[in-house]
Design a protein around this motif. Structure first.
Motif, PDB file in Angstrom:
ATOM      1  N   HIS A 139       0.821  -1.221   0.000  1.00 27.75           N
ATOM      2  CA  HIS A 139       0.000   0.000   0.000  1.00 27.75           C
ATOM      3  C   HIS A 139       0.846   1.258   0.000  1.00 27.75           C
ATOM      4  O   HIS A 139       0.563   2.219   0.733  1.00 27.75           O
ATOM      5  N   ALA A 140       1.890   1.230  -0.821  1.00 30.65           N
ATOM      6  CA  ALA A 140       2.769   2.402  -0.881  1.00 30.65           C
ATOM      7  C   ALA A 140       2.071   3.557  -1.595  1.00 30.65           C
ATOM      8  O   ALA A 140       1.254   3.353  -2.488  1.00 30.65           O
ATOM      9  N   THR A 141       2.411   4.765  -1.176  1.00 34.15           N
ATOM     10  CA  THR A 141       1.900   5.962  -1.861  1.00 34.15           C
ATOM     11  C   THR A 141       3.032   6.735  -2.522  1.00 34.15           C
ATOM     12  O   THR A 141       2.796   7.620  -3.314  1.00 34.15           O
ATOM     13  N   LYS A 142       4.248   6.385  -2.145  1.00 27.89           N
ATOM     14  CA  LYS A 142       5.399   7.088  -2.725  1.00 27.89           C
ATOM     15  C   LYS A 142       6.416   6.073  -3.241  1.00 27.89           C
ATOM     16  O   LYS A 142       6.752   5.114  -2.547  1.00 27.89           O
ATOM     17  N   VAL A 143       6.887   6.319  -4.455  1.00 24.09           N
ATOM     18  CA  VAL A 143       7.844   5.408  -5.076  1.00 24.09           C
ATOM     19  C   VAL A 143       9.006   6.219  -5.654  1.00 24.09           C
ATOM     20  O   VAL A 143       8.828   6.954  -6.618  1.00 24.09           O
ATOM     21  N   PRO A 144      10.165   6.123  -5.024  1.00 27.03           N
ATOM     22  CA  PRO A 144      11.302   6.899  -5.513  1.00 27.03           C
ATOM     23  C   PRO A 144      11.941   6.260  -6.737  1.00 27.03           C
ATOM     24  O   PRO A 144      12.768   5.370  -6.602  1.00 27.03           O
ATOM     25  N   VAL A 145      11.533   6.679  -7.901  1.00 29.75           N
ATOM     26  CA  VAL A 145      12.112   6.159  -9.154  1.00 29.75           C
ATOM     27  C   VAL A 145      12.342   7.310 -10.122  1.00 29.75           C
ATOM     28  O   VAL A 145      11.793   8.398  -9.953  1.00 29.75           O
ATOM     29  N   GLY A 146      13.131   7.033 -11.112  1.00 29.36           N
ATOM     30  CA  GLY A 146      13.436   8.042 -12.123  1.00 29.36           C
ATOM     31  C   GLY A 146      12.335   8.169 -13.172  1.00 29.36           C
ATOM     32  O   GLY A 146      11.356   7.421 -13.172  1.00 29.36           O
ATOM     33  N   LYS A 147      12.550   9.116 -14.050  1.00 34.30           N
ATOM     34  CA  LYS A 147      11.598   9.432 -15.114  1.00 34.30           C
ATOM     35  C   LYS A 147      11.210   8.198 -15.934  1.00 34.30           C
ATOM     36  O   LYS A 147      10.065   8.045 -16.348  1.00 34.30           O
ATOM     37  N   ASP A 148      12.181   7.323 -16.156  1.00 30.77           N
ATOM     38  CA  ASP A 148      11.938   6.180 -17.031  1.00 30.77           C
ATOM     39  C   ASP A 148      10.898   5.211 -16.455  1.00 30.77           C
ATOM     40  O   ASP A 148      10.383   4.355 -17.164  1.00 30.77           O
ATOM     41  N   GLN A 149      10.580   5.358 -15.172  1.00 30.22           N
ATOM     42  CA  GLN A 149       9.616   4.446 -14.546  1.00 30.22           C
ATOM     43  C   GLN A 149       8.251   5.101 -14.343  1.00 30.22           C
ATOM     44  O   GLN A 149       7.323   4.487 -13.814  1.00 30.22           O
ATOM     45  N   GLU A 150       8.140   6.348 -14.771  1.00 29.66           N
ATOM     46  CA  GLU A 150       6.909   7.122 -14.589  1.00 29.66           C
ATOM     47  C   GLU A 150       5.697   6.385 -15.187  1.00 29.66           C
ATOM     48  O   GLU A 150       4.634   6.291 -14.580  1.00 29.66           O
ATOM     49  N   GLN A 151       5.891   5.853 -16.382  1.00 28.37           N
ATOM     50  CA  GLN A 151       4.780   5.184 -17.055  1.00 28.37           C
ATOM     51  C   GLN A 151       4.352   3.921 -16.298  1.00 28.37           C
ATOM     52  O   GLN A 151       3.161   3.616 -16.215  1.00 28.37           O
ATOM     53  N   HIS A 152       5.320   3.216 -15.727  1.00 30.27           N
ATOM     54  CA  HIS A 152       4.971   2.033 -14.945  1.00 30.27           C
ATOM     55  C   HIS A 152       4.170   2.407 -13.701  1.00 30.27           C
ATOM     56  O   HIS A 152       3.287   1.658 -13.268  1.00 30.27           O
ATOM     57  N   LEU A 153       4.470   3.567 -13.152  1.00 26.11           N
ATOM     58  CA  LEU A 153       3.717   4.014 -11.981  1.00 26.11           C
ATOM     59  C   LEU A 153       2.287   4.384 -12.361  1.00 26.11           C
ATOM     60  O   LEU A 153       1.343   4.121 -11.628  1.00 26.11           O
TER      61      LEU A 153
END
Ligand code: TRP
Length: 333
Positions: A139-153
């Motif tokens: 139940h995460a609300t925040k995911v520290p990833v780069g731009k390349d993972q934006e679409q997966h989020l």
């Protein structure tokens, strides 16, 4: 209640200075403020079929380097994805309402298909579903990833919301990308262009496990040019990159000294690189020695991995139990 953060890293082995000053710096800051889960995505790595030996070795190495970089296993949960098999069950459920069309349209998938046309397996296609499951599991609300993972989020939010709608519940939360990146330094590679990254080759990366001598060699071989010929000229990218690295590892005085030499056309790249290399060796010495200490402490690594698996499993079991109930999967007898 603290918000929950989840982040996975594919277990491709050793981390470099870009990871260290970027993502890991972020993680270390986050662990006081959030309920953090940092995991090694070994199941995701299977899409490219690593050898069994490589897989387990790299998983362990990432755990060691996470600890050496300052992730505190008492504050955060560090775990290995495959130690929490609940994620694979959630992945199966989520696959039932992930549509072929949207999976095929994912940029990362299309890139992989183009780059490796001989290995278009369905694990690759459903990679975003597994990633969504990693995030929804806690139940995460925040995911520290780069731009390349934006679409997966974005897909993660789509899958969670679709599940909520289908079963008429308000169960999964929406997760968004998160970073302190506006305050983070850029870590360029040594190859003259772009970010430090494995995809740009080993020569462009300084790994946390590189010895002092390897660091010196890599820096001395870094791409430069024949030097400025006019006063106060802007720097070409390769040179700016080396200055950016110096800003991170050297003192302000040292940086100012070489900025002056550059502006006056008196810079000698040999000296400049030598200084950069020595300062880089010095700046990374603490993490290198912690990696060594932790590597020699098998008991500690074992304890961390077991503790992480336990903490992550607790949250995962609860989610899977609730999801089964919502879906109507019941043991009849
Ligand atoms: N796909 C991510 C990457 O390539 C790794 C990853 C897997 C991940 N599962 C995740 C990142 C869950 C964040 C949350 O970088």
């Amino acid at each position: 209640m603290k918000e929950t953060v989840v982040s996975g890293i594919r277990s491709t082995g050793k981390l470099h200075l870009g990871n260290y000053y970027g993502a890991l710096g972020n993680f270390v800051k986050m662990q006081d403020e959030y309920n953090c889960f940092f995991f090694i995505a070994d199941l995701h790595s299977l899409t490219t079929h690593p050898t069994p030996g490589d897989l387990s070795r790299t998983v362990k190495q990432v755990v060691i380097e996470y600890l050496a970089a300052g992730i505190d296993p008492e504050k955060s949960t560090i775990y290995v994805q495959s130690d929490v098999p609940e994620v694979t069950e959630l992945y199966l459920y989520m696959n039932m309402n992930a549509y072929l069309g949207e999976l095929e349209r994912a940029t990362a998938f299309k890139d992989k298909v183009r780059d490796n046309p001989d290995n278009v397996n369905s694990g690759l296609l459903t990679y975003p579903v597994l990633m969504a499951s990693d995030i929804l599991l806690h139940h995460a609300t925040k995911v520290p990833v780069g731009k390349d993972q934006e679409q997966h989020l974005e897909m993660t939010r789509t899958f969670g919301n679709r599940f909520n709608r289908l079963y008429n519940v308000d169960y999964f939360k929406e997760a968004f990308a998160f970073s302190y990146s506006d305050k983070l330094v850029k870590i360029p590679g040594l190859d003259g262009n772009g970010k430090m990254g494995k995809s740009n080759g080993d020569a462009s990366c300084v790994y946390l496990t590189d010895s002092a001598d390897v660091i010196r060699k890599k820096v001395m071989r870094a791409v430069s040019d024949s030097g400025p010929t006019e006063l106060n000229q802007p720097k070409p990218e390769a040179i700016q990159n080396l200055f950016d690295l110096m800003r991170v590892v050297s003192t302000a005085d040292t940086l100012a000294h070489f900025e002056d030499l550059y502006a006056n056309c008196n810079i000698r790249y040999g000296d400049f690189k030598k200084q950069l290399a020595e300062d880089m060796v010095l700046a990374t010495e603490p993490v290198r020695s912690r990696i060594e200490d932790i590597t020699n402490d098998e008991e500690y690594i074992k304890k961390v991995i077991q503790m992480g698996a336990e903490k992550a499993s607790e949250s995962a079991r609860k989610t899977v139990r609730e999801v089964r109930e919502i879906i109507g999967i019941k043991k009849l007898y």
